[in-house]
Design an enzyme around this catalytic site. Structure first.
Site, short mmCIF file in Angstrom:
data_model
loop_
_atom_site.label_atom_id
_atom_site.label_comp_id
_atom_site.label_asym_id
_atom_site.label_seq_id
_atom_site.Cartn_x
_atom_site.Cartn_y
_atom_site.Cartn_z
N TYR A 73 -20.66 29.51 12.90
CA TYR A 73 -21.81 28.60 12.90
C TYR A 73 -23.11 29.39 13.03
O TYR A 73 -23.23 30.31 13.84
CB TYR A 73 -21.74 27.64 14.08
CG TYR A 73 -20.69 26.56 13.94
CD1 TYR A 73 -20.82 25.57 12.95
CD2 TYR A 73 -19.60 26.53 14.78
CE1 TYR A 73 -19.86 24.57 12.82
CE2 TYR A 73 -18.64 25.53 14.67
CZ TYR A 73 -18.78 24.56 13.69
OH TYR A 73 -17.84 23.57 13.57
N LYS A 77 -13.10 24.19 47.30
CA LYS A 77 -13.82 23.12 46.61
C LYS A 77 -13.74 23.34 45.10
O LYS A 77 -13.35 24.43 44.67
CB LYS A 77 -15.27 23.09 47.09
CG LYS A 77 -16.01 24.37 46.83
CD LYS A 77 -17.23 24.50 47.74
CE LYS A 77 -18.04 25.71 47.30
NZ LYS A 77 -18.96 26.18 48.30
C1 LIG Z 1 -18.92 27.48 48.63
C2 LIG Z 1 -19.29 27.76 50.02
C3 LIG Z 1 -18.79 28.90 50.67
C4 LIG Z 1 -18.03 29.99 49.97
O1 LIG Z 1 -18.95 30.78 49.25
P1 LIG Z 1 -18.49 32.06 48.40
O2 LIG Z 1 -19.76 32.64 47.92
O3 LIG Z 1 -17.65 31.55 47.29
O4 LIG Z 1 -17.73 32.92 49.33
C5 LIG Z 1 -19.06 29.02 52.03
N1 LIG Z 1 -19.81 28.09 52.69
C6 LIG Z 1 -20.32 27.01 52.08
C7 LIG Z 1 -21.14 26.06 52.86
C8 LIG Z 1 -20.08 26.82 50.73
O5 LIG Z 1 -20.61 25.75 50.12
#
Ligand SMILES: *Cc1c(COP(=O)(O)O)cnc(C)c1O
Length: 388
Positions: free
Chosen positions: A282, A61
């Site tokens: 800045y 994702k």
């Molecule tokens: C993003 C996500 C993962 C992976 O999590 P990590 O901490 O990056 O391993 C697994 N399950 C769900 C439902 C997620 O949203």
């Protein structure tokens, strides 16, 4: 805190990395993201060993945690068994890119049109709320839809409560467009913490709730996969560990044999002398305590470098560990070069092969996930295999 172990980086790899690095010859001085697919595959093998008999849904994702979802999916398709995305659009993009393995869509579908889109592309939506079951209704979608149900075992964000779950599961089984024996998953809220009790409670609730279910089960994110082998299930869902980030609040990624996939580099575009008492950048956040050399590097929050990085945030200049000073600007950062051998054109690494991203994240009061995801489109990208 103990000095963190640097990821395994042989002189040979480092030499390869540095010569590959800045586009010095062409005069291009810009932020560059180097993605090491050999490290990605290595990390996936670490996940595979931890998974044992269980299959792997790689979390891609947010454009593969900023690495490029299609690039990651193609690199991993020989190792993992499927992919997990947040939205239908992300899933469709992976199909467009030629990925044929199973793809789970975490947000699921909100209506029949979306369910039809999912079915057409063999995307597997997650149902986490009764309104989704209502919306999908009892019509068919041409192709039967493979779906998952999410149980809220303690995160209290999305998912059916253990009380609601049996009715939701029974209802989904009666939908005409949906394949029987839906999968069931849950997500851990605190598997990254030293205290195992909250996760153990989530595992127990999940096992209890799913005891009557014949479909596939999935519990573990990266931290769960590495720290809770007893969690079981048919599928694991690692994300951050694939990219070489530390899944835990303590320790290092290297301690779990994880290698950095992403290196963010740029070049020094100026080396100057700042006089004692003069302030840099800045707001004049940093005032030189003595007359000192200061390096200016071509990267800033416009590229995704965290604006909230404080003075002292580690950074690598010409292979040496240095420190950020002064406020991060849109296109530039300033670096304390006292004790550092450096010249204009030298390579600067913000994080990656020579500096764990977790160290920078922790200095900037965030997590590696956020740094990875917020890389801007302005950053040049190249894909390499350092360990091929
Ligand atoms: C993003 C996500 C993962 C992976 O999590 P990590 O901490 O990056 O391993 C697994 N399950 C769900 C439902 C997620 O949203």
């Amino acid at each position: 805190m103990a000095e963190p172990t640097l990821p395994r980086l042989t002189p040979k790899l480092l030499a390869a990395f540095n010569t590959l690095a800045p586009e010095a010859a062409s005069g291009l001085r810009r932020a560059t993201l180097t993605l090491d697919l050999s490290a990605l595959r290595h990390n996936a093998m670490v996940a595979k060993r931890a998974a044992g008999q269980r299959k792997i849904l790689a979390a891609v994702k947010a454009d593969g945690y900023g690495h490029g979802a299609a690039t990651v999916a193609h690199a991993l398709r020989g190792i993992v068994d499927g992919f997990m995305v947040a939205s239908l659009g992300e899933g469709e993009a992976l199909r467009q890119a030629g990925i044929t393995q199973r793809i789970v869509v975490l947000q699921g579908v909100m209506n029949q049109a979306e369910a039809r889109r999912a079915a057409k592309r063999f995307l597997e939506p997650v149902f986490h709320h009764a309104s989704q079951i209502d919306a999908v209704g009892t019509v068919g979608f041409g192709l039967p839809l493979t779906v998952w149900l999410k149980i809220d075992t303690g995160m209290h964000r999305v998912g059916f409560t253990p009380q609601e779950f049996p009715a939701a599961y029974a209802r989904v089984s009666t939908l005409r467009g949906v394949r029987p024996n839906s999968g069931v998953l849950t997500h851990f809220a605190r598997a990254d913490e030293p205290d195992a009790a909250p996760t153990q409670a989530q595992i127990a609730l999940f096992q209890q709730a799913t005891a009557p279910c014949a479909g596939e089960l999935s519990l573990c994110n990266s931290a769960g996969l590495l720290a809770f082998p007893e969690a079981g299930g048919d599928w694991v869902r690692p994300g951050i560990m694939l990219y070489g980030g530390n899944p835990f609040t303590e320790g290092t990624a290297a301690a779990h044999d994880l290698r950095p996939v992403m290196s963010l580099t740029t070049q020094l575009i100026a080396v100057r002398t700042v006089l004692a008492g003069e302030s840099v950048g800045y707001g004049g956040r940093f005032t030189a305590p003595e007359t000192m050399p200061v390096g200016v590097a071509a990267i800033g929050y416009g590229d995704g470098y965290p604006r909230h990085a404080p003075d002292g945030t580690p950074i690598i200049v010409n292979g040496q560990r240095a420190a950020l000073i002064g406020r991060v600007s849109m296109d530039l950062i300033t670096i304390d070069l006292r004790g550092i051998t450096a010249a204009v054109g030298d390579m600067v690494e913000c994080w990656g092969a020579q500096l764990p991203i977790d160290e920078v994240a922790s200095a900037a009061a965030t997590i590696s996930y956020e740094l990875m995801c917020q890389m801007s489109g302005r950053v040049a990208r190249r894909v390499v295999e350092l360990d091929a």
